[in-house]
Design an enzyme around this catalytic site. Structure first.
Site, PDB file in Angstrom:
ATOM      1  CG  ASP A 102       3.048  13.052   9.198  1.00  0.00           C
ATOM      2  OD1 ASP A 102       3.199  14.181   8.687  1.00  0.00           O
ATOM      3  OD2 ASP A 102       3.482  12.013   8.687  1.00  0.00           O
ATOM      4  CG  LEU A 139      -2.045  -1.025   1.248  1.00  0.00           C
ATOM      5  CD1 LEU A 139      -2.804  -0.953   2.558  1.00  0.00           C
ATOM      6  CD2 LEU A 139      -2.987  -0.820   0.074  1.00  0.00           C
ATOM      7  CE  LYS A 143       2.439   3.110   9.046  1.00  0.00           C
ATOM      8  NZ  LYS A 143       2.400   4.558   9.352  1.00  0.00           N
ATOM      9  N   GLY A 146       6.449   4.756   4.449  1.00  0.00           N
ATOM     10  CA  GLY A 146       6.640   6.020   5.147  1.00  0.00           C
ATOM     11  C   GLY A 146       7.837   5.952   6.063  1.00  0.00           C
ATOM     12  N   GLY A 147       7.986   6.988   6.896  1.00  0.00           N
ATOM     13  CA  GLY A 147       9.120   7.049   7.790  1.00  0.00           C
ATOM     14  C   GLY A 147       9.135   5.937   8.815  1.00  0.00           C
ATOM     15  CG  MET A 148       6.242   5.594  11.672  1.00  0.00           C
ATOM     16  SD  MET A 148       7.078   5.467  13.251  1.00  0.00           S
ATOM     17  CE  MET A 148       6.138   4.160  14.002  1.00  0.00           C
TER      18      MET A 148
END
Length: 672
Positions: free
Chosen positions: A139, A23, A45, A26-28
Site C-alpha cells: 500500500d 494521527l 495503530k 485507515g482500513g486497518m
C-alpha cells in the site's frame, strides 16, 4: 503528521503508552499519538474490532508484525512495540514528526526533478529494507510517505496483507489504493516486491506533477486504466519519465529492482526537499498532552473526508529532556452562538425504525423508497412512509453495490453482472455481464443515462437497449445530472459538458482548469459545481460561459488543510456551499458572498439540506458519532446542534440516521 484532539470514546492508554492525540485512520484501524513512560513519542495503530474478531486475521497479524520488526533502515518508521494478543491488538512504530508527501504537494505544488529523484532513491532504499525482511509493502502511496527534516520514511509496510481473506474482504475488496495497485494484483491477485516498484513509480509521478499517472475518478475507472492503458507521463522530464515508465510496466518482470533504482536515482548532490517543504518542516511543531477534560468548550471534530483539516491553535509542552515538539492542532466550537436563544434543537417524532442486521446500511433514500444494502450482497427496498419491507433480493458477488436507486428503478452490481430491477416489486428486468467494470448510472423521469470510460449513452430502463451512444477519446465521464432535456456531466480532464439528452450531441464545454469534484447542479439558468481546489463555479446554462466563481485563497485558505469541494444547494436565490472547512452562502446571480461560517469540525462538513430558513449540515463521513447542525440561512449564525446517530440523511421532511443497530426515520415536530 497533524495530530487531532482525542474524543470521548478514545482510549486513555494502550499498553504502556499514554494516548494524547489522533494521527489518522485507515482500513486497518485508528492511529494514535502515544507517549512512553519516559516521554518517547510513538504512533500506535489499534486494529479495528471487526478485524480483531477474525481468527485468521490474528494469525496473519502475528506473522506480519514479526516480519515488520525485522525491517531496519533509515527510510522506514521502525516497529518498536506490539501486542498481537491484545483486545484489541495493536502495534507501535517510531513517531515521525513531519508531513505526508500528499499534504506537501497539496500545500506547495509539484516537486522539481532533482527532489523527485532524491525522494525516489530514499524510498527505494526503504523498500530494500522492507523486502530484505521478507515483507511486501502492498500500500505504497503519497499518504504513506512521511517527510521529515532528515529524510522521508515509509509507514504501514507489510501490515495490510494481514487483512486479506477476512470477512471484510470476502466480497472481493482489493487491499490498496486505486491508481497505485499494480495490474497483476487486479487481474491475478498476484503479490510480489515488483508490485511495490509499480507503486513507487506512481508515487514519483505524483510528486513530479501533483497527479497520479492514471488520472483520477472512480475506483473502477482507475483499475481499468491501470490494466489496459498506458500512464500519462507527458508532464514529467524525459529522464524521469523513462524511470517511471519502466516502474509502471504491465509485466512485473520488466520492472527494475529496488537496488537498481537506488543506484540510478541516487547521487544527486543537489537533491533534497523542495525549499518551501523544507522550510515548513523546520518550523517547530507542538503537541498538547492533555491531562484534563475540556470544560466550557467542546473539542472539535475535523474531517479527513476529502482532505484532512489541520490546526488552528496549540499550547507548548515539554516532552522528554530535549523538549520533543510534534504537531497538533486544536480547534473549538461553542455549543451555539448568538442564534442559540432563537431556536433550540427540534423535538423529533419517530416515524419508524428498521433493524440493520447482517451489516445492512442505508445507501439511498428517495421520496417513496429507502434502499439498504450489505457487503454480503443483500438489497432491501423499504416504503419510505412506513419502513415496511417492500422487497428483498440477494446477489452474493465480489463487488456488491447499489449503482442507482429511484422510485422507479434500481440498478445493482455484484461484481459480475449489473442488474436492472423494477423498484416497485424488485422484479429483475434485465442484466448485463460486465465483471464489475461498470460506470455511473442516473435515472431521471423514467430515462436512464450511463457513463463508462469514453462513452456516454442512454439505455432503455425496461430492456437495457442502448438508445444512443457518444464516444470521446481519452475522457472518462463521471456521474451526469439531468435538467430540462440537457445532461450536465464532468470528465476527468477538468471540464463540464452540456449534452443534448435526446441524441448525445455536445452543446458546450467549460474548462475549469482543475478536477471537478461535484456533480453539476442546474438551477435558475446556471450550472453550479465545485472543483478540487475548493472553487465554486456558476456557468451560464445556455452559453457555457462563466457567470462567476469564488476561489478561496490568501492567508485564510490552505489547500493542504481544507481542499476539495462539497455539493452546492440553491434555494431562494442563494447558493449554499461547503468545501471541507467552511459553510458559505453566495448570491446565486452575482456570486457576491453573503456569509461564511467555519464550524471547526474534525470530520469536516457535509451539507445536508436547506429548508425552513435553516442550513442543515453534519460531520463528515469519517466521524462515527455524527452531529447535525443548523445555521440561520440568512445570516449563517448557528441555531442548534443535535447528536442523532450515523449516516444522517435528509429527504424532504424526514431525517434518517443509524443508531443502536437500527435505521430510524424521524420528523421535526417543534422545538425542544
Amino acid at each position: 503528521m497533524a495530530v487531532a484532539p482525542l474524543q470521548a470514546d478514545d482510549p486513555a492508554r494502550i499498553g504502556r503508552y499514554r494516548i494524547v492525540g489522533r494521527l489518522g485512520r485507515g482500513g486497518m484501524g485508528r492511529v494514535y499519538l502515544g507517549l512512553s513512560p519516559g516521554g518517547r513519542a510513538v504512533a500506535v495503530k489499534v486494529v479495528r474490532a471487526e478485524l480483531a474478531e477474525d481468527a485468521g486475521f490474528r494469525r496473519r497479524f502475528v506473522r506480519e508484525v514479526d516480519a515488520a520488526r525485522r525491517v531496519a533502515g533509515p527510510c522506514t518508521a521502525a516497529v518498536v512495540d506490539a501486542d498481537t494478543d491484545g483486545d484489541p491488538p495493536w502495534l507501535a512504530t517510531a513517531y515521525v514528526s513531519g508531513m505526508s508527501l500528499e499534504a506537501a504537494v497539496a500545500a506547495h505544488g509539484a516537486w522539481p526533478e532533482r527532489s523527485v529523484r532524491a525522494l525516489g532513491a530514499a524510498l527505494a532504499e526503504g523498500l530494500e529494507s522492507v523486502h530484505a525482511a521478507g515483507v511486501v509493502h502492498r500500500d505504497l502511496k503519497p499518504s504513506n510517505v512521511l517527510l521529515a527534516a532528515d529524510g522521508p520514511r515509509l509507514i504501514d509496510f507489510g501490515i495490510s496483507v494481514a487483512a486479506e481473506n477476512t470477512k471484510l474482504t470476502e466480497t472481493g475488496m482489493v487491499i490498496g489504493t486505486p491508481g497505485y495497485i499494480p495490474p497483476e494484483r487486479l487481474v491475478r491477485d498476484e503479490t510480489s516486491a515488483a508490485g511495490d516498484v509499480f507503486a513507487l513509480g506512481a508515487v514519483l509521478a505524483f510528486a513530479a506533477t501533483g497527479d497520479g499517472p492514471f488520472g483520477g475518478g472512480a475506483a473502477h475507472a482507475l483499475h481499468y486504466r491501470v490494466v489496459h492503458e498506458e500512464p500519462d507521463l507527458d508532464a514529467l522530464p524525459p529522464g524521469l519519465a523513462d524511470v517511471v515508465r519502466r516502474c509502471l510496466a504491465k509485466d512485473p518482470g520488466a520492472r527494475p529492482g529496488v537496488a537498481e533504482l537506488v543506484a540510478e536515482l541516487g547521487g544527486d548532490a543537489d537533491g533534497g526537499l523542495p525549499g518551501p517543504v523544507a522550510a515548513e518542516l523546520a518550523r517547530p511543531q507542538i503537541i498538547v498532552p492533555s491531562d484534563t477534560e475540556p470544560t466550557a468548550v467542546d473539542t472539535v471534530r475535523r474531517r479527513p473526508r476529502r482532505g484532512r483539516a489541520a490546526a488552528m491553535a496549540g499550547v507548548a509542552a515539554a516532552l522528554c529532556l530535549a523538549v520533543v515538539a510534534v504537531a497538533t492542532l486544536l480547534a473549538v466550537r461553542s455549543s451555539g452562538g448568538e442564534g442559540d436563544d432563537a431556536a433550540g434543537p427540534p423535538q423529533w417524532k419517530e416515524l419508524w425504525s428498521f433493524p440493520l442486521d447482517e451489516e445492512l446500511r442505508l445507501v439511498k433514500a428517495t421520496d417513496r423508497t429507502v434502499y439498504l444494502s450489505s457487503e454480503g450482497g443483500d438489497l432491501y427496498a423499504l416504503e419510505a412512509d412506513s419502513g415496511v419491507e417492500r422487497w428483498k433480493r440477494r446477489y452474493p458477488g465480489e463487488y456488491a453495490e447499489l449503482l442507482d436507486g429511484t422510485d422507479e428503478m434500481a440498478y445493482y452490481a455484484d461484481g459480475r453482472y449489473t442488474y436492472a430491477l423494477d423498484a416497485r416489486n424488485g422484479e429483475q428486468l434485465w442484466k448485463n455481464e460486465d465483471h464489475g467494470i461498470n460506470g455511473p448510472i442516473t435515472t431521471v423521469n423514467g430515462r436512464t443515462f450511463k457513463t463508462f470510460v469514453g462513452s456516454l449513452f442512454e439505455i432503455d430502463p425496461r430492456t437495457g437497449e442502448v438508445l444512443w451512444r457518444k464516444r470521446t477519446d481519452g475522457v472518462v465521464w463521471e456521474d451526469p445530472a439531468v435538467a430540462a432535456g440537457v445532461l450536465y456531466v464532468a470528465d476527468d480532464a477538468d471540464a463540464v459538458h452540456a449534452v443534448d439528452a435526446e441524441n448525445g450531441d455536445v452543446l458546450w464545454r467549460f474548462d475549469a482548469g482543475n478536477e471537478i469534484d461535484t456533480k453539476p447542479l442546474f438551477a435558475a439558468g446556471n450550472v453550479y459545481f465545485g472543483s478540487k481546489d475548493g472553487t465554486l463555479y456558476a456557468v451560464d446554462a445556455d452559453t457555457g460561459r462563466e457567470a462567476w466563481k469564488h476561489r478561496f485563497d490568501g492567508p485564510e485558505w490552505n489547500p493542504a488543510v481544507a481542499d476539495n469541494a462539497g455539493y452546492p444547494i440553491v434555494a431562494d436565490g442563494v447558493v449554499y456551499y461547503e468545501n471541507t472547512v467552511y459553510v458559505c452562502a453566495f448570491d446565486a446571480d452575482t456570486g457576491r458572498p453573503l456569509w461564511t461560517y467555519e464550524p471547526g469540525l474534525e470530520g469536516g462538513v457535509m451539507l445536508l439540506d436547506v429548508r425552513d430558513g435553516q442550513v442543515l449540515f453534519r460531520d463528515g463521513p469519517d466521524v462515527g458519532d455524527e452531529t447535525m447542525y443548523a445555521l440561520d440561512a440568512r445570516t449563517g449564525e448557528p441555531l442548534w446542534d443535535d447528536a442523532l446517530g450515523e449516516s444522517t440523511t435528509v429527504v424532504g421532511d424526514v431525517v434518517y440516521y443509524e443508531d443502536g443497530g437500527e435505521l430510524h426515520a424521524v420528523s421535526a415536530t417543534g422545538r425542544a
